[in-house]
Design a protein around this motif. Sequence first.
Motif, PDB file in Angstrom:
ATOM      1  N   TYR A 296       0.840  -1.206   0.000  1.00 41.35           N
ATOM      2  CA  TYR A 296       0.000   0.000   0.000  1.00 41.35           C
ATOM      3  C   TYR A 296       0.874   1.255   0.000  1.00 41.35           C
ATOM      4  O   TYR A 296       0.713   2.154   0.823  1.00 41.35           O
ATOM      5  N   THR A 297       1.785   1.327  -0.961  1.00 40.64           N
ATOM      6  CA  THR A 297       2.750   2.432  -0.981  1.00 40.64           C
ATOM      7  C   THR A 297       2.105   3.813  -1.099  1.00 40.64           C
ATOM      8  O   THR A 297       2.660   4.783  -0.582  1.00 40.64           O
ATOM      9  N   ASP A 298       0.950   3.911  -1.738  1.00 38.38           N
ATOM     10  CA  ASP A 298       0.291   5.221  -1.795  1.00 38.38           C
ATOM     11  C   ASP A 298      -0.046   5.708  -0.388  1.00 38.38           C
ATOM     12  O   ASP A 298       0.053   6.902  -0.087  1.00 38.38           O
ATOM     13  N   ILE A 299      -0.397   4.787   0.478  1.00 34.87           N
ATOM     14  CA  ILE A 299      -0.705   5.130   1.875  1.00 34.87           C
ATOM     15  C   ILE A 299       0.580   5.362   2.664  1.00 34.87           C
ATOM     16  O   ILE A 299       0.742   6.386   3.340  1.00 34.87           O
ATOM     17  N   THR A 300       1.519   4.413   2.594  1.00 35.84           N
ATOM     18  CA  THR A 300       2.706   4.494   3.448  1.00 35.84           C
ATOM     19  C   THR A 300       3.629   5.647   3.063  1.00 35.84           C
ATOM     20  O   THR A 300       4.266   6.239   3.939  1.00 35.84           O
ATOM     21  N   GLU A 301       3.679   5.986   1.790  1.00 43.04           N
ATOM     22  CA  GLU A 301       4.508   7.130   1.396  1.00 43.04           C
ATOM     23  C   GLU A 301       3.900   8.445   1.889  1.00 43.04           C
ATOM     24  O   GLU A 301       4.622   9.365   2.260  1.00 43.04           O
ATOM     25  N   SER A 302       2.590   8.512   1.928  1.00 43.95           N
ATOM     26  CA  SER A 302       1.933   9.692   2.483  1.00 43.95           C
ATOM     27  C   SER A 302       2.215   9.800   3.983  1.00 43.95           C
ATOM     28  O   SER A 302       2.478  10.886   4.504  1.00 43.95           O
ATOM     29  N   LEU A 303       2.179   8.665   4.667  1.00 44.08           N
ATOM     30  CA  LEU A 303       2.523   8.652   6.093  1.00 44.08           C
ATOM     31  C   LEU A 303       3.968   9.108   6.287  1.00 44.08           C
ATOM     32  O   LEU A 303       4.262   9.914   7.180  1.00 44.08           O
ATOM     33  N   PHE A 304       4.864   8.594   5.449  1.00 42.53           N
ATOM     34  CA  PHE A 304       6.275   8.975   5.520  1.00 42.53           C
ATOM     35  C   PHE A 304       6.436  10.485   5.357  1.00 42.53           C
ATOM     36  O   PHE A 304       7.178  11.127   6.114  1.00 42.53           O
TER      37      PHE A 304
ATOM     38  N   LYS B 177      14.558   1.976  23.355  1.00 43.22           N
ATOM     39  CA  LYS B 177      14.412   3.106  22.442  1.00 43.22           C
ATOM     40  C   LYS B 177      12.960   3.196  22.008  1.00 43.22           C
ATOM     41  O   LYS B 177      12.281   2.173  21.926  1.00 43.22           O
ATOM     42  N   PRO B 178      12.515   4.392  21.677  1.00 41.66           N
ATOM     43  CA  PRO B 178      11.169   4.507  21.116  1.00 41.66           C
ATOM     44  C   PRO B 178      11.092   3.776  19.767  1.00 41.66           C
ATOM     45  O   PRO B 178      11.911   3.996  18.885  1.00 41.66           O
ATOM     46  N   VAL B 179      10.140   2.883  19.661  1.00 50.12           N
ATOM     47  CA  VAL B 179       9.808   2.217  18.402  1.00 50.12           C
ATOM     48  C   VAL B 179       8.320   2.472  18.211  1.00 50.12           C
ATOM     49  O   VAL B 179       7.489   1.916  18.941  1.00 50.12           O
ATOM     50  N   ILE B 180       7.990   3.305  17.274  1.00 47.28           N
ATOM     51  CA  ILE B 180       6.644   3.854  17.156  1.00 47.28           C
ATOM     52  C   ILE B 180       5.792   3.058  16.171  1.00 47.28           C
ATOM     53  O   ILE B 180       6.215   2.762  15.065  1.00 47.28           O
ATOM     54  N   PHE B 181       4.568   2.769  16.596  1.00 48.90           N
ATOM     55  CA  PHE B 181       3.573   2.034  15.813  1.00 48.90           C
ATOM     56  C   PHE B 181       2.781   3.030  14.968  1.00 48.90           C
ATOM     57  O   PHE B 181       1.763   3.558  15.396  1.00 48.90           O
ATOM     58  N   GLY B 182       3.265   3.289  13.771  1.00 47.36           N
ATOM     59  CA  GLY B 182       2.572   4.179  12.841  1.00 47.36           C
ATOM     60  C   GLY B 182       1.873   3.351  11.781  1.00 47.36           C
ATOM     61  O   GLY B 182       2.071   3.552  10.587  1.00 47.36           O
ATOM     62  N   VAL B 183       1.087   2.400  12.238  1.00 42.67           N
ATOM     63  CA  VAL B 183       0.428   1.447  11.344  1.00 42.67           C
ATOM     64  C   VAL B 183      -1.071   1.716  11.336  1.00 42.67           C
ATOM     65  O   VAL B 183      -1.708   1.725  12.388  1.00 42.67           O
ATOM     66  N   LEU B 184      -1.603   1.936  10.162  1.00 49.70           N
ATOM     67  CA  LEU B 184      -3.048   2.094  10.025  1.00 49.70           C
ATOM     68  C   LEU B 184      -3.691   0.711   9.997  1.00 49.70           C
ATOM     69  O   LEU B 184      -3.177  -0.203   9.362  1.00 49.70           O
ATOM     70  N   THR B 185      -4.837   0.585  10.666  1.00 50.90           N
ATOM     71  CA  THR B 185      -5.570  -0.685  10.704  1.00 50.90           C
ATOM     72  C   THR B 185      -7.047  -0.448  10.372  1.00 50.90           C
ATOM     73  O   THR B 185      -7.939  -0.791  11.151  1.00 50.90           O
ATOM     74  N   PRO B 186      -7.318   0.116   9.209  1.00 50.99           N
ATOM     75  CA  PRO B 186      -8.691   0.474   8.843  1.00 50.99           C
ATOM     76  C   PRO B 186      -9.484  -0.710   8.302  1.00 50.99           C
ATOM     77  O   PRO B 186      -8.928  -1.755   7.955  1.00 50.99           O
ATOM     78  N   ASN B 187     -10.775  -0.487   8.188  1.00 43.38           N
ATOM     79  CA  ASN B 187     -11.656  -1.492   7.593  1.00 43.38           C
ATOM     80  C   ASN B 187     -11.674  -1.411   6.073  1.00 43.38           C
ATOM     81  O   ASN B 187     -11.947  -2.399   5.409  1.00 43.38           O
ATOM     82  N   THR B 188     -11.405  -0.220   5.531  1.00 41.44           N
ATOM     83  CA  THR B 188     -11.499  -0.018   4.081  1.00 41.44           C
ATOM     84  C   THR B 188     -10.343   0.840   3.587  1.00 41.44           C
ATOM     85  O   THR B 188      -9.697   1.555   4.365  1.00 41.44           O
ATOM     86  N   MET B 189     -10.135   0.808   2.288  1.00 42.17           N
ATOM     87  CA  MET B 189      -9.115   1.656   1.680  1.00 42.17           C
ATOM     88  C   MET B 189      -9.457   3.129   1.882  1.00 42.17           C
ATOM     89  O   MET B 189      -8.568   3.946   2.136  1.00 42.17           O
ATOM     90  N   GLN B 190     -10.727   3.483   1.809  1.00 38.80           N
ATOM     91  CA  GLN B 190     -11.114   4.875   2.010  1.00 38.80           C
ATOM     92  C   GLN B 190     -10.748   5.352   3.409  1.00 38.80           C
ATOM     93  O   GLN B 190     -10.261   6.469   3.590  1.00 38.80           O
ATOM     94  N   GLN B 191     -10.958   4.503   4.413  1.00 37.95           N
ATOM     95  CA  GLN B 191     -10.568   4.877   5.774  1.00 37.95           C
ATOM     96  C   GLN B 191      -9.059   5.083   5.867  1.00 37.95           C
ATOM     97  O   GLN B 191      -8.590   5.986   6.564  1.00 37.95           O
ATOM     98  N   ALA B 192      -8.288   4.270   5.153  1.00 37.70           N
ATOM     99  CA  ALA B 192      -6.834   4.434   5.141  1.00 37.70           C
ATOM    100  C   ALA B 192      -6.465   5.779   4.517  1.00 37.70           C
ATOM    101  O   ALA B 192      -5.636   6.524   5.066  1.00 37.70           O
TER     102      ALA B 192
END
Length: 160
Positions: A32-40, A118-133
């Motif tokens: 889901y690179t469109d999502i993860t690159e936006s998060l980045f 060390k801080p290891v941060i959970f930046g993981v989306l767990t949505p029900n749909t692509m739109q929610q992501a």
Amino acid sequence: MASSLKNLSEYVKNKDIDISNKRFAIVVSDYYTDITESLFNGVVETLLKEGAKEENIFKEYAPGTYELTLASQYMAQLDEVDAVICLGCVIQGETKHFDFICHAVAQGLTNVSLKYDKPVIFGVLTPNTMQQALDRAGGKHGNKGVEAAMAAVKMLGFNQ
């Protein structure tokens, strides 16, 4: 708090935390690179705004969200890394695969954080749909990457 009640891009600036010499490893899932690159992008913009130096932000890719655990361990074990931010997305499907992946990643990242202190941060989306992501990766609910970056900043300042 549910993102429908709070914009993920809104935060209270912590003026007392100096991150100018802190080094951040950002591990990004290739799935889901469109999502993860936006998060980045949200992470980097926030870290720079908070005072991090561009040369102190490192990006690595993991094949998927499940692999974030081992990739984060590789980064956390490095002395030159002060915090690890993991970015991924798992969308609910018709099987229990979602539950197994989400649980394993959450537990794995917690274990890495505790093992390396060390801080290891959970930046993981767990949505029900692509739109929610999309809504949580720069859409109507803001960007979870901003929230993940601020979690890292605040955790680095926790014991200052």
